[in-house]
Design a protein around this motif. Structure first.
Motif, PDB file in Angstrom:
ATOM      1  N   LEU A 192      -2.205   2.529 -10.177  1.00  0.00           N
ATOM      2  CA  LEU A 192      -3.002   1.321 -10.310  1.00  0.00           C
ATOM      3  C   LEU A 192      -2.806   0.647 -11.665  1.00  0.00           C
ATOM      4  O   LEU A 192      -2.943  -0.575 -11.789  1.00  0.00           O
ATOM      5  CB  LEU A 192      -4.487   1.632 -10.083  1.00  0.00           C
ATOM      6  CG  LEU A 192      -4.866   2.041  -8.653  1.00  0.00           C
ATOM      7  CD1 LEU A 192      -6.349   2.388  -8.574  1.00  0.00           C
ATOM      8  CD2 LEU A 192      -4.526   0.931  -7.671  1.00  0.00           C
ATOM      9  N   SER A 249      -9.769   3.962  -3.279  1.00  0.00           N
ATOM     10  CA  SER A 249      -8.779   4.568  -2.384  1.00  0.00           C
ATOM     11  C   SER A 249      -9.446   4.996  -1.081  1.00  0.00           C
ATOM     12  O   SER A 249     -10.640   5.307  -1.049  1.00  0.00           O
ATOM     13  CB  SER A 249      -8.134   5.782  -3.054  1.00  0.00           C
ATOM     14  OG  SER A 249      -7.520   5.415  -4.267  1.00  0.00           O
ATOM     15  N   SER A 285       7.061   2.630  -9.522  1.00  0.00           N
ATOM     16  CA  SER A 285       6.777   1.204  -9.635  1.00  0.00           C
ATOM     17  C   SER A 285       8.016   0.360  -9.410  1.00  0.00           C
ATOM     18  O   SER A 285       7.961  -0.693  -8.763  1.00  0.00           O
ATOM     19  CB  SER A 285       6.197   0.910 -11.027  1.00  0.00           C
ATOM     20  OG  SER A 285       5.847  -0.447 -11.167  1.00  0.00           O
ATOM     21  N   ASN A 308       0.834  -1.199   0.000  1.00  0.00           N
ATOM     22  CA  ASN A 308       0.000   0.000   0.000  1.00  0.00           C
ATOM     23  C   ASN A 308       0.869   1.250   0.000  1.00  0.00           C
ATOM     24  O   ASN A 308       1.981   1.249   0.529  1.00  0.00           O
ATOM     25  CB  ASN A 308      -0.955   0.007   1.192  1.00  0.00           C
ATOM     26  CG  ASN A 308      -0.230   0.022   2.523  1.00  0.00           C
ATOM     27  OD1 ASN A 308       0.106   1.083   3.041  1.00  0.00           O
ATOM     28  ND2 ASN A 308       0.044  -1.162   3.073  1.00  0.00           N
ATOM     29  N   GLN A 365       0.371  -1.189 -10.797  1.00  0.00           N
ATOM     30  CA  GLN A 365       0.242  -2.094  -9.650  1.00  0.00           C
ATOM     31  C   GLN A 365      -1.242  -2.208  -9.295  1.00  0.00           C
ATOM     32  O   GLN A 365      -1.732  -1.549  -8.362  1.00  0.00           O
ATOM     33  CB  GLN A 365       1.017  -1.540  -8.448  1.00  0.00           C
ATOM     34  CG  GLN A 365       2.476  -1.266  -8.701  1.00  0.00           C
ATOM     35  CD  GLN A 365       3.327  -2.506  -8.497  1.00  0.00           C
ATOM     36  OE1 GLN A 365       2.836  -3.518  -8.015  1.00  0.00           O
ATOM     37  NE2 GLN A 365       4.596  -2.429  -8.848  1.00  0.00           N
ATOM     38  N   PRO A 366      -2.013  -3.030 -10.029  1.00  0.00           N
ATOM     39  CA  PRO A 366      -3.475  -3.070  -9.852  1.00  0.00           C
ATOM     40  C   PRO A 366      -3.924  -3.413  -8.433  1.00  0.00           C
ATOM     41  O   PRO A 366      -5.021  -3.021  -8.025  1.00  0.00           O
ATOM     42  CB  PRO A 366      -3.920  -4.152 -10.842  1.00  0.00           C
ATOM     43  CG  PRO A 366      -2.833  -4.205 -11.868  1.00  0.00           C
ATOM     44  CD  PRO A 366      -1.562  -3.913 -11.125  1.00  0.00           C
ATOM     45  N   ASN A 367      -3.114  -4.139  -7.690  1.00  0.00           N
ATOM     46  CA  ASN A 367      -3.506  -4.549  -6.335  1.00  0.00           C
ATOM     47  C   ASN A 367      -2.982  -3.616  -5.246  1.00  0.00           C
ATOM     48  O   ASN A 367      -3.103  -3.925  -4.057  1.00  0.00           O
ATOM     49  CB  ASN A 367      -3.026  -5.978  -6.074  1.00  0.00           C
ATOM     50  CG  ASN A 367      -3.679  -6.988  -6.997  1.00  0.00           C
ATOM     51  OD1 ASN A 367      -4.865  -6.875  -7.286  1.00  0.00           O
ATOM     52  ND2 ASN A 367      -2.911  -7.948  -7.478  1.00  0.00           N
ATOM     53  N   LEU A 368      -2.402  -2.517  -5.655  1.00  0.00           N
ATOM     54  CA  LEU A 368      -1.847  -1.583  -4.676  1.00  0.00           C
ATOM     55  C   LEU A 368      -2.965  -0.879  -3.911  1.00  0.00           C
ATOM     56  O   LEU A 368      -3.884  -0.307  -4.508  1.00  0.00           O
ATOM     57  CB  LEU A 368      -0.980  -0.542  -5.392  1.00  0.00           C
ATOM     58  CG  LEU A 368      -0.271   0.502  -4.522  1.00  0.00           C
ATOM     59  CD1 LEU A 368       0.815  -0.157  -3.676  1.00  0.00           C
ATOM     60  CD2 LEU A 368       0.331   1.608  -5.399  1.00  0.00           C
ATOM     61  N   GLY A 369      -2.898  -0.909  -2.584  1.00  0.00           N
ATOM     62  CA  GLY A 369      -3.809  -0.117  -1.774  1.00  0.00           C
ATOM     63  C   GLY A 369      -3.287   1.310  -1.689  1.00  0.00           C
ATOM     64  O   GLY A 369      -2.096   1.524  -1.507  1.00  0.00           O
TER      65      GLY A 369
END
Length: 409
Positions: A28, A55, A405, A2, A31-35
């Motif tokens: 996103l 978000s 990234s 995150n 990093q599509p799974n990034l919180g």
């Protein structure tokens, strides 16, 4: 994993929204799974804008807190300060648990707005916890005191990356401040990547404001706060804008659309107040319209892009014009306007086309009108130049997120 985004005063300032939205989109995308958590002064409002991305907005309890004083008061009056301490500590834990801290805000690391420490505090907390820190596409300084220089450098030297959005800031931090050039990358403002709505939606909004798409259109983005920032006369500011608008209406036969890009709770920085003063001073002229709805930064960009020119005292409506390829005249008071325009046009072309005016020059009505006439006459030439350089500029803006990234990996 995150990320936490700091430096966010709130999305009522559409310039802040123009930074935050493409930042989240670009993160996103990679990093599509990034919180993504956003530390902000106005979480209730910002949540409406950001919920589509999943978000989380977090109330910033660090901004106005002095940690040393807080701890002293807590020891003396613990029964009263427990709630404040709990909120403060919650912010600290959020930062400590992050995978990366990204300092946004555009130009908050300067002497223009005061309290530099409030933006450095969350970054210091991150560094103490071993969380990597990135300064994202900033205009840095110039700082007025050595104390500010030392405070910023103390954080910047321990960061993973400092990206700056214009060459003037790059030279300032690497040459004047002596920051290691290997830490610093010259990129571009993320707002160059902000996506406008569809042309059909923009046309509907323009119709709702009574704007005739077959007539020349000029957007203006006057600032309620610029005279306070630059220590200038407020009434003179209104009078000059009235003369400028009359020139646009009478000489160019244009309709004028006022863009209130900053709509903060603070009356000293709410552009709707200044816009209303203008409408009254112009006796509510039918060719002058206020885009007064609660528009997103994206919608404002679409409205600006539909115009033939914009004159902007706010930097991000200027970037909306520049990134849309229309003739743009920023009215500047700090390094950011000059730096971004120099990057796009170069010093010779910028000087020849007279595409930048300071607030001090603008408050001379003759100079302001002469500069605007010059821009209007060269608007097609300027648009052609922008269309040539914009692909490279947008690529530079995207490079910010390629580097972030890599840090996350």
């Amino acid at each position: 994993m995150n990320a936490i985004i700091t430096g966010i005063t709130g999305l009522r300032n559409r310039g802040v929204e123009a930074l935050v939205v493409p930042t989240i989109e670009q993160l996103l995308e990679r990093q599509p799974n990034l919180g993504i958590n956003v530390l902000t002064d106005s979480p209730d409002y910002d949540e409406i804008r950001l919920e589509v991305f999943g978000s989380q907005t977090i109330k910033d309890y660090l901004r106005n807190a002095n940690k040393t004083k807080l701890h002293k008061l807590r020891n003396i009056f613990s029964q009263f300060y427990k709630p404040l301490s709990a909120n403060y500590q919650s912010n600290v834990e959020r930062i400590r648990q992050s995978s990366i801290a990204i300092a946004s805000g555009g130009d908050v690391f300067s002497s223009d707005y005061g309290r530099l420490d409030r933006h450095l505090l969350p970054l210091n907390i991150a560094l103490e916890a071993g969380v990597p820190v990135v300064f994202l596409a900033q205009s840095i300084g110039p700082f007025k005191t050595q104390k500010e220089v030392d405070a910023w450098l103390k954080v910047a030297r321990r960061s993973k990356l400092v990206t700056v959005r214009e060459q003037l800031s790059y030279k300032y931090v690497t040459k004047d401040l002596g920051l290691d050039p290997s830490l610093v990358k010259h990129t571009a403002d993320p707002a160059f990547l902000l996506k406008p709505p569809s042309p059909e939606m923009v046309a509907k909004i323009l119709r709702s404001y009574g704007i005739d798409q077959d007539r020349p259109k000029i957007a203006i983005a006057p600032s309620q706060g610029i005279c306070r920032y630059a220590a200038q006369d407020y009434e003179k500011h209104i009078n000059v804008w009235c003369q400028v608008i009359k020139l646009m209406v009478n000489e160019f036969r244009a309709q004028v659309l006022i863009i209130p890009h900053v709509q903060e709770i603070n009356a000293n920085n709410d552009d709707r107040i200044f816009a209303t003063q203008l409408l009254k001073a112009l006796d509510y002229h039918l060719d002058v319209r206020l885009a007064g709805a609660d528009h997103t930064a994206s919608e404002f960009k679409g409205l600006i892009a539909a115009c033939d020119m914009i004159v902007a005292e706010r930097m991000h409506p200027a970037i909306a014009g520049l990134s849309s390829g229309i003739c743009t005249l920023p009215v500047g008071y700090s390094v950011k306007a000059e730096g971004i325009m120099l990057d796009l046009f170069g010093s010779e072309a910028l000087h020849d086309h007279k595409l930048l005016i300071s607030i001090q020059q603008f408050l001379n009505a003759d100079v302001a009108c002469e500069t605007i006439v010059n821009c209007w006459n060269k608007r097609h030439e300027v648009a052609n130049r922008l269309n040539q350089v914009l692909p490279q500029t947008k690529q530079a803006a995207a490079a910010n997120f390629d580097m972030i990234s890599e840090i996350l990996k």
